[in-house]
Design a protein around this motif. Sequence first.
Motif, PDB file in Angstrom:
ATOM      1  N   PHE A   1      40.098  35.022  30.034  1.00 35.26           N
ATOM      2  CA  PHE A   1      40.127  35.851  31.263  1.00 35.26           C
ATOM      3  C   PHE A   1      38.837  35.705  32.036  1.00 35.26           C
ATOM      4  O   PHE A   1      38.702  35.570  33.327  1.00 35.26           O
ATOM      5  CB  PHE A   1      40.255  37.207  31.028  1.00 35.26           C
ATOM      6  N   ASN A   2      37.670  35.536  31.646  1.00 34.70           N
ATOM      7  CA  ASN A   2      36.569  35.516  32.242  1.00 34.70           C
ATOM      8  C   ASN A   2      36.359  33.858  32.798  1.00 34.70           C
ATOM      9  O   ASN A   2      35.926  33.638  33.874  1.00 34.70           O
ATOM     10  CB  ASN A   2      35.313  35.368  31.165  1.00 34.70           C
ATOM     11  N   LEU A   3      37.102  32.949  32.250  1.00 36.26           N
ATOM     12  CA  LEU A   3      37.150  31.469  32.730  1.00 36.26           C
ATOM     13  C   LEU A   3      38.000  31.671  33.991  1.00 36.26           C
ATOM     14  O   LEU A   3      37.522  31.021  34.860  1.00 36.26           O
ATOM     15  CB  LEU A   3      37.842  30.600  31.703  1.00 36.26           C
ATOM     16  N   ASP A   4      39.158  32.329  34.108  1.00 33.35           N
ATOM     17  CA  ASP A   4      39.811  32.470  35.107  1.00 33.35           C
ATOM     18  C   ASP A   4      39.085  32.938  36.152  1.00 33.35           C
ATOM     19  O   ASP A   4      39.192  32.810  37.735  1.00 33.35           O
ATOM     20  CB  ASP A   4      41.157  33.132  34.992  1.00 33.35           C
ATOM     21  N   VAL A   5      38.184  34.249  36.149  1.00 34.01           N
ATOM     22  CA  VAL A   5      37.582  34.957  37.249  1.00 34.01           C
ATOM     23  C   VAL A   5      36.361  33.995  37.601  1.00 34.01           C
ATOM     24  O   VAL A   5      36.134  34.057  38.971  1.00 34.01           O
ATOM     25  CB  VAL A   5      36.885  36.160  36.521  1.00 34.01           C
ATOM     26  N   ILE A   6      35.996  33.195  36.782  1.00 36.42           N
ATOM     27  CA  ILE A   6      34.763  32.267  37.260  1.00 36.42           C
ATOM     28  C   ILE A   6      35.581  31.200  38.057  1.00 36.42           C
ATOM     29  O   ILE A   6      35.245  31.073  39.473  1.00 36.42           O
ATOM     30  CB  ILE A   6      34.598  31.377  36.058  1.00 36.42           C
ATOM     31  N   GLN A   7      36.779  30.880  37.993  1.00 38.35           N
ATOM     32  CA  GLN A   7      37.358  30.095  39.156  1.00 38.35           C
ATOM     33  C   GLN A   7      37.471  30.914  40.319  1.00 38.35           C
ATOM     34  O   GLN A   7      37.539  30.288  41.433  1.00 38.35           O
ATOM     35  CB  GLN A   7      38.861  29.528  38.474  1.00 38.35           C
ATOM     36  N   CYS A   8      37.835  32.061  40.325  1.00 37.66           N
ATOM     37  CA  CYS A   8      38.103  32.932  41.605  1.00 37.66           C
ATOM     38  C   CYS A   8      36.783  32.966  42.335  1.00 37.66           C
ATOM     39  O   CYS A   8      36.853  32.883  43.593  1.00 37.66           O
ATOM     40  CB  CYS A   8      38.569  34.359  41.066  1.00 37.66           C
ATOM     41  N   GLU A   9      35.792  33.120  41.642  1.00 41.04           N
ATOM     42  CA  GLU A   9      34.370  33.163  42.162  1.00 41.04           C
ATOM     43  C   GLU A   9      34.057  32.010  42.834  1.00 41.04           C
ATOM     44  O   GLU A   9      33.406  31.666  43.789  1.00 41.04           O
ATOM     45  CB  GLU A   9      33.244  33.628  41.214  1.00 41.04           C
ATOM     46  N   LEU A  10      34.245  30.821  42.221  1.00 42.82           N
ATOM     47  CA  LEU A  10      34.430  29.423  42.687  1.00 42.82           C
ATOM     48  C   LEU A  10      34.797  29.377  43.969  1.00 42.82           C
ATOM     49  O   LEU A  10      34.229  28.870  44.915  1.00 42.82           O
ATOM     50  CB  LEU A  10      34.531  28.513  41.803  1.00 42.82           C
ATOM     51  N   PHE A  11      36.247  29.742  43.977  1.00 39.14           N
ATOM     52  CA  PHE A  11      37.059  29.610  45.197  1.00 39.14           C
ATOM     53  C   PHE A  11      36.426  30.498  46.372  1.00 39.14           C
ATOM     54  O   PHE A  11      36.240  30.032  47.432  1.00 39.14           O
ATOM     55  CB  PHE A  11      38.458  29.810  44.857  1.00 39.14           C
ATOM     56  N   ALA A  12      35.800  31.702  45.845  1.00 36.64           N
ATOM     57  CA  ALA A  12      35.397  32.378  47.101  1.00 36.64           C
ATOM     58  C   ALA A  12      34.008  31.936  47.525  1.00 36.64           C
ATOM     59  O   ALA A  12      33.716  31.828  48.925  1.00 36.64           O
ATOM     60  CB  ALA A  12      35.165  33.865  46.475  1.00 36.64           C
ATOM     61  N   SER A  13      33.096  31.149  46.669  1.00 34.74           N
ATOM     62  CA  SER A  13      31.925  30.726  47.211  1.00 34.74           C
ATOM     63  C   SER A  13      32.367  29.562  47.598  1.00 34.74           C
ATOM     64  O   SER A  13      31.280  28.748  48.610  1.00 34.74           O
ATOM     65  CB  SER A  13      30.957  30.453  46.076  1.00 34.74           C
ATOM     66  N   SER A  14      33.430  28.795  47.812  1.00 36.29           N
ATOM     67  CA  SER A  14      33.583  27.531  48.417  1.00 36.29           C
ATOM     68  C   SER A  14      33.696  27.594  49.892  1.00 36.29           C
ATOM     69  O   SER A  14      33.968  26.802  50.728  1.00 36.29           O
ATOM     70  CB  SER A  14      34.708  26.770  47.895  1.00 36.29           C
ATOM     71  N   GLU A  15      33.858  28.792  50.396  1.00 37.85           N
ATOM     72  CA  GLU A  15      34.150  29.122  51.697  1.00 37.85           C
ATOM     73  C   GLU A  15      35.456  28.667  52.448  1.00 37.85           C
ATOM     74  O   GLU A  15      35.415  27.702  53.120  1.00 37.85           O
ATOM     75  CB  GLU A  15      32.711  28.809  52.835  1.00 37.85           C
ATOM     76  N   PRO A  16      36.463  29.135  51.841  1.00 37.31           N
ATOM     77  CA  PRO A  16      37.805  28.668  52.273  1.00 37.31           C
ATOM     78  C   PRO A  16      38.048  28.955  53.701  1.00 37.31           C
ATOM     79  O   PRO A  16      38.949  28.303  54.394  1.00 37.31           O
ATOM     80  CB  PRO A  16      38.888  29.272  51.428  1.00 37.31           C
ATOM     81  N   VAL A  17      37.492  30.004  54.125  1.00 41.07           N
ATOM     82  CA  VAL A  17      37.675  30.427  55.668  1.00 41.07           C
ATOM     83  C   VAL A  17      36.037  30.584  56.236  1.00 41.07           C
ATOM     84  O   VAL A  17      35.293  31.303  55.812  1.00 41.07           O
ATOM     85  CB  VAL A  17      38.413  31.630  56.068  1.00 41.07           C
TER      86      VAL A  17
END
Length: 815
Positions: free
Chosen positions: A701-717
């Motif tokens: 589950f922690n691996l999935d949350v890490i991907q979410c954090e990476l997505f948030a840090s990638s500045e999608p908007v």
Amino acid sequence: MSAAGKSGAYGAMLEEDADQTYENVLAEIQSFELPIEATLRSVYDDQPNAHKKFMEKLDACIRNHDKEIEKMCNFHHQGFVDAITELLKVRADAEKLKVQVTDTNRRFQDAGKEVIVQTEDIIRCRIQQRNITTVVEKLQLCLPVLEMYSKLKEQMSAKRYYSALKTMEQLENVYFPRVSQYRFCQLMVENLPKLREDIKEISMSDLKDFLESIRKHSDKIGETAMKQAQQQKTFSVTLQIKQNNVKFGKNMYINDRIPEESSEIVLKHAFEEEEENEEENEEEVLTVQDLVDFSPVYRCLHIYSVLGDEEAFENYYRKQRKKQARLVLQPQSNMHETVDGYRRYFTQIVGFFVVEDHILHVTQGLVTRAYTDELWNMALSKIIAVLRAHSSYCTDPDLVLELKNLIVIFADTLQGYGFPVNRLFDLLFEIRDQYNETLLKKWAGVFRDIFEEDNYSPIPIVNEEEYKIVISKFPFQDPDLEKQSFPKKFPMSQSVPHIYIQVKEFIYASLKFSESLHRSSTEIDDMLRKSTNLLLTRTLCSCLLNLIRKPHIGLTELVQIIINTTHLEQACKYLEDFITNITNISQETVHTTRLYGLSTFKDARHAAEGEIYTKLNQKIDEFVQLADYDWTMSEPDGRASGYLMDLINFLRSIFQVFTHLPGKVAQTACMSACQHLSTSLMQMLLDSELKQISMGAVQQFNLDVIQCELFASSEPVPGFQGDTLQLAFIDLRQLLDLFMVWDWSTYLADYGQPASKYLRVNPNTALTLLEKMKDTSKKNNIFAQFRKNDRDKQKLIETVVKQLRSLVNGMSQHT
């Protein structure tokens, strides 16, 4: 003198007086003056024994006369004898003369017989001549009477009743007195009252036929009157348009070509109507006299006037016409279904009052202005009530518009005849509101169709011609787009120019109702702006909101809807200019109503934004529902879950589409999506149906949350400051860090401190997750209890659970 002597003297005097009296009486008798009754009465009434004395005097008088006669006879005796002798001498001659006379008489008698016969013939002829003359005289006296009576009969046969009444008057006043002694005259005199009654009945029958006829032909009369009023009005409007020199074609916005085309259409129709009217005017113009024979009314009125019963006729006529008015004013039940129903209703009423107006002006006293005004006020109240009731059933704006045109023509026609129609124009303002409502309903369907047919994609342009077509329909200005080479795209979809055109069409449709209402340009401008505001704020906004809430509208469509509303909002100023060009009322006027497009499209845009947030969250939920964790796994897979990676890829693509949205909208959507994803993951861990969870599952589950954090840090908007977007997962991160590091001593020691490392971890959440891990540890380590490390870990978990429970209980007591 002694008494005896005196008495003797007195007696002698009396005797002398008596003698004198008798002498006088005898003198009177001898004078042959009759009558002598009074004279004789005086003799007998005078004294006693007067009769005897009178007789004695009378006898004495007779004897004296006899003596005088005897003397006279003796004196004339010789002459008598001589006369007798002479007579005897002529006796023979007398006999001869007698014979001659007798013979002559016989001859005369014989000769006179023929004369007598002829004389009798002459007498008879003279009598006949006299009789003939008398008869001629009488006939000459009677012939005019008979001729007049014959003339009366002819007039009755020819139905010239008024002339017949005049003839009756002449017979009664002039001719009948001359021959009143004849029996035929008496018969004629007795027959005249019956003839008068017959004339009254016949004229009244003609009047009834007339009333029945005009009741049947009222619609034709009204149709002719309304047509003439419409022709006159059309001619005036056409003349005004010519004088304005194509008024609607000037001062239009350069990109608004619809007004110019519409003005050309208006002029074309106006000129065509003018030509038609000129052709019709060349024909003979029919009047009410041409359509209706009013002679029965005139005859009946004259007849009753001559008969002295004019008041009864007037009362009857007015009573019958009032009855007919009530029948005319009674509408058919299905009148509101077609315009023909209203047209028949109006033409009958116009025909009725045109007839009454004609009767008012050509007769004296049959109807009065007060009577017609009273009748019109009664009719007007009924008309308004009928129109108000029936028009409420009209759902077709074209029918309401035709009804309005009929009411205007109806009012103009009757106003031309002097009837007040202000209340009808007041009613038109009520119907105008209903007309606007029907327009709004119609345009709601139009907008729905436009939205259904739209593909919610930017309009592609491949050449200059297509570009000009779009620009001609919608006032779009973008220098950057103009500089781009073909092919290129407009940012809005096809629905935007269609809606803009339909809004202008709505304005034209609303303007049609304002025509001919005798209102100023300012009032018309105010009407147009208010109705347009209703279209924008209620109809279009409602259609947009319904569109936004439809299930099949996805995120891409919602993004395009927001873009479309932005451009429609910008076009509102051109709509205001469009109305200004129509009415020539400047927007700077104090009381000019502004269009509420700004607020309308903002509301729709906010609704679309909210729907984007909702649908985006729903999409996230759909991906999260695909999660298939093995909550009892001993080791993680070493990579993030497939569902989560699909979700992140979806979010990246959708946020690419959001680049066309205003920055705040895209940022809010992104933040909302991350927060919802974080909340959904947290709820997945805390789900009551999830009874056990292993440390391997926590690591996965922690691996999935890490991907979410990476997505948030990638500045999608773009536009977020720092790690603002990553804070959406801060609760999950601190919770997972706590379990991954197993730093319970720090957590329990720093809990409640502002600088706590695990400030966002709630004791309840930690307790729930730890209990699930404790149950899993017990189940998976039945045989591991003999190992010291496992026993120590189990004890530690139990100890932490107790401490957390104590902490939670303390918090609940404090609360």
